[in-house]
Write a protein that holds these residues in place. Structure first.
Motif, short mmCIF file in Angstrom:
data_model
loop_
_atom_site.label_atom_id
_atom_site.label_comp_id
_atom_site.label_asym_id
_atom_site.label_seq_id
_atom_site.Cartn_x
_atom_site.Cartn_y
_atom_site.Cartn_z
N TYR A 152 0.81 -1.20 0.00
CA TYR A 152 0.00 0.00 0.00
C TYR A 152 0.86 1.26 0.00
CZ TYR A 152 -3.88 -3.04 0.45
OH TYR A 152 -4.81 -4.01 0.19
N THR A 153 2.07 1.14 -0.48
CA THR A 153 2.90 2.31 -0.72
C THR A 153 3.07 2.45 -2.22
OG1 THR A 153 4.10 1.94 1.34
CG2 THR A 153 5.12 3.37 -0.28
N THR A 154 2.79 3.60 -2.75
CA THR A 154 2.89 3.78 -4.20
C THR A 154 3.68 5.03 -4.48
OG1 THR A 154 1.63 3.90 -6.25
CG2 THR A 154 0.75 5.10 -4.39
N VAL A 155 4.04 5.22 -5.73
CA VAL A 155 4.80 6.41 -6.10
C VAL A 155 3.84 7.41 -6.71
CG1 VAL A 155 7.01 5.30 -6.37
CG2 VAL A 155 5.42 5.26 -8.26
N PRO A 156 3.98 8.71 -6.42
CA PRO A 156 2.99 9.70 -6.82
C PRO A 156 2.69 9.71 -8.31
CG PRO A 156 4.54 10.64 -5.28
CD PRO A 156 5.08 9.29 -5.64
N GLU A 157 3.70 9.48 -9.17
CA GLU A 157 3.46 9.62 -10.60
C GLU A 157 2.55 8.52 -11.15
OE1 GLU A 157 7.70 7.89 -10.15
OE2 GLU A 157 6.36 9.30 -9.14
N LEU A 158 2.35 7.44 -10.36
CA LEU A 158 1.46 6.37 -10.82
C LEU A 158 0.03 6.59 -10.37
CD1 LEU A 158 3.67 3.18 -10.32
CD2 LEU A 158 3.24 4.47 -12.39
N THR A 159 -0.24 7.62 -9.58
CA THR A 159 -1.60 7.90 -9.15
C THR A 159 -2.27 8.82 -10.16
OG1 THR A 159 -0.94 7.71 -6.84
CG2 THR A 159 -3.01 8.82 -7.29
N ASP A 160 -3.30 8.31 -10.84
CA ASP A 160 -4.00 9.10 -11.85
C ASP A 160 -4.61 10.33 -11.20
OD1 ASP A 160 -6.30 9.94 -13.60
OD2 ASP A 160 -5.49 8.30 -14.82
N PRO A 161 -4.37 11.53 -11.76
CA PRO A 161 -4.91 12.76 -11.14
C PRO A 161 -6.42 12.76 -11.04
CG PRO A 161 -4.01 13.20 -13.33
CD PRO A 161 -3.58 11.81 -12.97
N ARG A 162 -7.08 11.97 -11.88
CA ARG A 162 -8.55 11.91 -11.81
C ARG A 162 -9.05 11.13 -10.60
NH1 ARG A 162 -9.14 9.80 -17.89
NH2 ARG A 162 -7.25 8.75 -17.17
N LEU A 163 -8.13 10.43 -9.91
CA LEU A 163 -8.53 9.65 -8.74
C LEU A 163 -7.80 10.10 -7.47
CD1 LEU A 163 -8.68 6.06 -10.32
CD2 LEU A 163 -10.57 7.62 -9.87
N THR A 164 -7.29 11.31 -7.47
CA THR A 164 -6.67 11.84 -6.25
C THR A 164 -7.74 12.21 -5.23
OG1 THR A 164 -6.65 14.03 -7.23
CG2 THR A 164 -4.64 12.73 -7.42
N ARG A 165 -7.36 12.29 -3.97
CA ARG A 165 -8.30 12.59 -2.90
C ARG A 165 -8.92 13.97 -3.08
NH1 ARG A 165 -5.66 10.50 2.78
NH2 ARG A 165 -5.21 8.36 2.11
N ALA A 166 -10.18 14.09 -2.70
CA ALA A 166 -10.85 15.40 -2.76
C ALA A 166 -10.29 16.29 -1.65
CB ALA A 166 -12.35 15.22 -2.58
N ALA A 167 -9.92 17.51 -2.01
CA ALA A 167 -9.38 18.43 -1.01
C ALA A 167 -10.46 18.92 -0.06
CB ALA A 167 -8.71 19.62 -1.72
N ARG A 168 -11.65 19.18 -0.59
CA ARG A 168 -12.74 19.70 0.25
C ARG A 168 -14.06 19.03 -0.13
NH1 ARG A 168 -12.12 26.16 0.51
NH2 ARG A 168 -13.43 25.82 2.36
N PRO A 169 -14.26 17.78 0.28
CA PRO A 169 -15.52 17.10 -0.07
C PRO A 169 -16.71 17.79 0.59
CG PRO A 169 -14.30 15.84 1.56
CD PRO A 169 -13.38 16.94 1.11
#
Length: 375
Positions: free
Chosen positions: A4-21
């Motif tokens: 469960y450790t990943t590198v940032p460049e492999l995280t699709d920007p469309r699935l990043t955490r919501a800053a203010r849900p």
């Protein structure tokens, strides 16, 4: 680096955490169906393990032994239909914030829940999403977990194990899995609206996300590995919903009970890879899947998502092979027409994406083993 450790460049920007849900979901709450025969629906759901069916007009509510309000709501309909999932909110303020969104209903008494309140929203796939908030009931457990001896420690002496043959004991709803045409738009909506966090992302083709397991953001308090799962599909549909039971014996004895009643078994018993649950799947009289599970992974909010290729073998650590009909929709003229129509309307679903998805699903789940006694 753990799984469960990943590198940032492999995280699709469309699935990043919501800053203010808009709100923060706390747990799964319910699923709602329409069925042409309420009695037939209740017979299956009671044999599956839901308690205290309560009728009102053309609706019936079925309750868990320890969760929130009714976790299955069935309404009389001319045809069978999945209406949508429900989520439990962290506070009443969440309901107030959600009620200000375009298309949201006003806050009203929660269906089947005297002390709860709810609002409804429509997600991008067209499902009616129920957001509820209210007190959690304080109900006694039907039985405690079985005490088990091990090679290293004998804790049960001069006594046998006699789990009862009866329906499994559904304690609470754990998650719902939805297949959708617009994968990114729908996953983004659940993250932005309810603050859900990606726990695991699975990819097709060249690292293209096509499935995301999402959990509730409870901060330092652990939450189930997934509460809502969004998967790429050619149509918007219900895959299954899952319900926590006491332990493995509760799953197995529930299986004995359902087999004895002649219901259709779908898949199991096995252990999932992502989420680690011990699982067993059943189909209701209309072919919809319901899952018993126990022993789910629990994550706090600081765990980043894992990223892995989507394969059927990636669904489980052990257990029977995944049935061919487990996720693939039944090929009918109606499905072909809807698929072509969905491709025409969607800016996400393409023939190339469909081909990559089919290759991932059709790949053998395990390496073929050589038969014993042959060179």
């Amino acid at each position: 680096m753990n799984e469960y450790t990943t590198v940032p460049e492999l995280t699709d920007p469309r699935l990043t955490r919501a800053a203010r849900p808009v709100a923060r979901a706390f747990d799964a709450a319910s699923v709602t169906f329409e069925r042409p025969d309420l009695q037939k629906a209740v017979r299956f759901l009671s044999d599956f393990g839901f308690a205290r069916p309560r009728y009102q007009g053309d609706s019936v509510w079925l309750y868990p032994e320890a969760g929130y309000g009714p976790c299955v709501i069935v309404r009389k309909g001319k045809r069978e239909r999945f209406v949508g999932p429900g989520l439990m909110m962290s506070s009443r303020d969440d309901l107030v914030a959600l009620s200000a969104l375009p298309g949201a209903s006003a806050i009203s008494p929660a269906e089947g829940w005297p002390e709860g309140e709810e609002i409804t929203l429509v997600d991008p796939a067209g499902f009616l999403v129920r957001a509820v908030y209210g007190p959690k009931p304080n109900l006694p457990a039907v039985r405690e977990r079985l005490v088990q001896n091990s090679h290293y420690e004998a804790v049960r002496l001069n006594a046998g194990q006699r789990p009862p043959v009866r329906p499994s004991t559904v304690l609470r709803m754990g998650h719902a899995v939805l297949g959708v045409v617009d994968f990114f738009r729908t996953a983004r909506w659940y993250m932005d609206t309810f603050g859900l966090l990606p726990s695991d992302i699975q990819t097709i083709g060249e690292d293209d996300p096509a499935l995301v397991f999402m959990r509730c953001d409870r901060g330092d308090e652990p939450a189930d590995h997934h509460t809502i799962v969004i998967a790429q599909n050619v149509d918007n549909l219900y895959s299954h919903s899952a319900y926590e039971v006491i332990d493995l014996d509760d799953i197995a004895m529930g299986q004995q009970h359902l087999l004895g009643r002649g219901y259709q078994h779908s898949w199991g018993i096995g252990r999932h890879l992502l989420g680690s649950q011990i699982f067993d799947y059943w189909r209701d009289p209309w072919g919809m899947k319901f899952e018993h599970f126990c022993d789910s992974d629990k994550f706090t909010s600081d765990t980043p998502p894992g990223i892995t290729p989507l394969t059927s073998g990636g669904l489980y650590q052990w257990g029977p092979q995944v049935p061919k009909d487990f996720e693939a929709p039944k090929l009918t003229p109606g499905l072909i027409w809807r698929t072509l129509n969905n491709i025409r309307k969607s800016d996400e679903l393409t023939f190339a994406r469909m081909a990559n998805l089919k290759r991932a699903i059709d790949a053998p789940p395990r390496p073929k083993s050589k038969k014993a006694g042959r060179n």
